[in-house]
Write a protein that holds these residues in place. Structure first.
Motif, PDB file in Angstrom:
ATOM      1  N   GLU A   1       3.476 -62.684  32.485  1.00 46.45           N
ATOM      2  CA  GLU A   1       3.311 -64.358  32.265  1.00 46.45           C
ATOM      3  C   GLU A   1       3.530 -64.535  30.691  1.00 46.45           C
ATOM      4  N   SER A   2       4.278 -65.195  30.491  1.00 44.16           N
ATOM      5  CA  SER A   2       4.623 -65.582  29.184  1.00 44.16           C
ATOM      6  C   SER A   2       4.850 -67.144  28.831  1.00 44.16           C
ATOM      7  N   VAL A   3       4.841 -67.331  27.346  1.00 38.11           N
ATOM      8  CA  VAL A   3       5.216 -68.668  26.943  1.00 38.11           C
ATOM      9  C   VAL A   3       6.242 -68.601  25.787  1.00 38.11           C
ATOM     10  N   GLU A   4       7.008 -69.763  26.240  1.00 37.61           N
ATOM     11  CA  GLU A   4       8.374 -69.989  25.427  1.00 37.61           C
ATOM     12  C   GLU A   4       7.733 -70.890  24.293  1.00 37.61           C
ATOM     13  N   ILE A   5       7.657 -70.830  23.116  1.00 39.17           N
ATOM     14  CA  ILE A   5       7.463 -71.721  22.154  1.00 39.17           C
ATOM     15  C   ILE A   5       8.879 -71.923  21.304  1.00 39.17           C
ATOM     16  N   THR A   6       8.681 -73.414  21.275  1.00 41.88           N
ATOM     17  CA  THR A   6       9.894 -74.037  20.567  1.00 41.88           C
ATOM     18  C   THR A   6       9.212 -74.521  19.301  1.00 41.88           C
ATOM     19  N   TYR A   7       9.930 -74.416  17.929  1.00 42.19           N
ATOM     20  CA  TYR A   7       9.148 -74.635  16.912  1.00 42.19           C
ATOM     21  C   TYR A   7      10.005 -74.974  15.629  1.00 42.19           C
ATOM     22  N   ASP A   8       9.546 -76.033  14.880  1.00 37.82           N
ATOM     23  CA  ASP A   8      10.559 -76.171  13.728  1.00 37.82           C
ATOM     24  C   ASP A   8      10.134 -75.328  12.617  1.00 37.82           C
TER      25      ASP A   8
END
Length: 224
Positions: free
Chosen positions: A93-100
């Motif tokens: 179970e994972s989380v894809e983090i999009t960031y600036d």
């Protein structure tokens, strides 16, 4: 396993103080945290137990524009909640983090990951959830991400930042598969659920308390 954990959390909540569920560790920033060559948006995929809480934490980090719950480490055909729950798909179970990267660095995200989002010393489990699908892992997309992750783990290990060894795995990212819609923004939509109250809301409080400079009150939701 998580359905059993929901019941266990409800029982435990009756007898245990809220903050006992999650103990955050204040960590130093990574010594190696270079600025990216370009200001383009970046992505980081991490696993650290149930994705509800991990997603919830990063949704409250300034500079994160999107955090999506999903699966990484296995095949597309098995990237489904019921199947992943068997613990034999290779998925976590994972989380894809999009960031600036102009607002928050990869190093700062890794600091939050190790400090607040989960306990990196628990092998193939987090709290009440047990199995390889709940393992601590960073799914690196390139050599730079791998270098930063490995150097930070080495830094924390050398400093004995935790009482037990860090067991976080560094795995090459093949693909990230978003989870089913009902898992997205779960913490925000179900703040009164016993599992969330006991296991995950303390993480948000720990983020606010330990790293106020990068905490934001309004979460970055996957759905408006």
């Amino acid at each position: 396993m998580k359905r059993v954990a929901l019941f266990a959390a409800a029982i435990a909540l009756l007898a245990t103080p809220l903050r006992a569920a999650e103990r955050a560790v204040s960590l130093p920033p990574p010594a190696y945290d270079p600025a990216p060559a370009t200001p383009d948006a970046r992505k980081l995929v991490v696993a650290g137990g149930c994705f509800w809480g991990v997603q919830g934490v990063f949704q409250h980090v300034k500079g994160v524009t999107r955090a999506v719950s999903g699966y990484a480490g296995g095949a597309k055909e098995t990237a489904h909640y019921e199947r992943v729950g068997r613990g034999d798909t290779g998925h976590a179970e994972s989380v894809e983090i999009t960031y600036d990267p102009g607002k928050v660095s990869l190093g700062e995200l890794l600091r939050v990951y190790f400090s607040v989002a989960h306990d990196p010393t628990q092998l193939d489990r987090q709290g009440p959830d047990v199995g390889t699908q709940y393992r601590s892992a960073i799914f690196v997309a390139d050599a730079e991400q791998e270098k930063m992750a490995r150097e930070y783990i080495a830094q924390l290990s050398s400093a004995k930042a935790f009482p037990s060894p860090i067991v976080t795995r560094i795995e090459r990212l093949g693909a990230f598969y978003p989870a089913e819609a009902y898992h997205q923004d779960y913490l925000v939509r179900h703040p009164d659920a016993p599992y969330i109250v006991f296991n995950d809301l303390p993480k948000i409080e720990n983020l606010k308390r330990l790293y106020p400079a990068i905490y934001r009150g309004a979460p970055a939701l996957t759905k408006n």
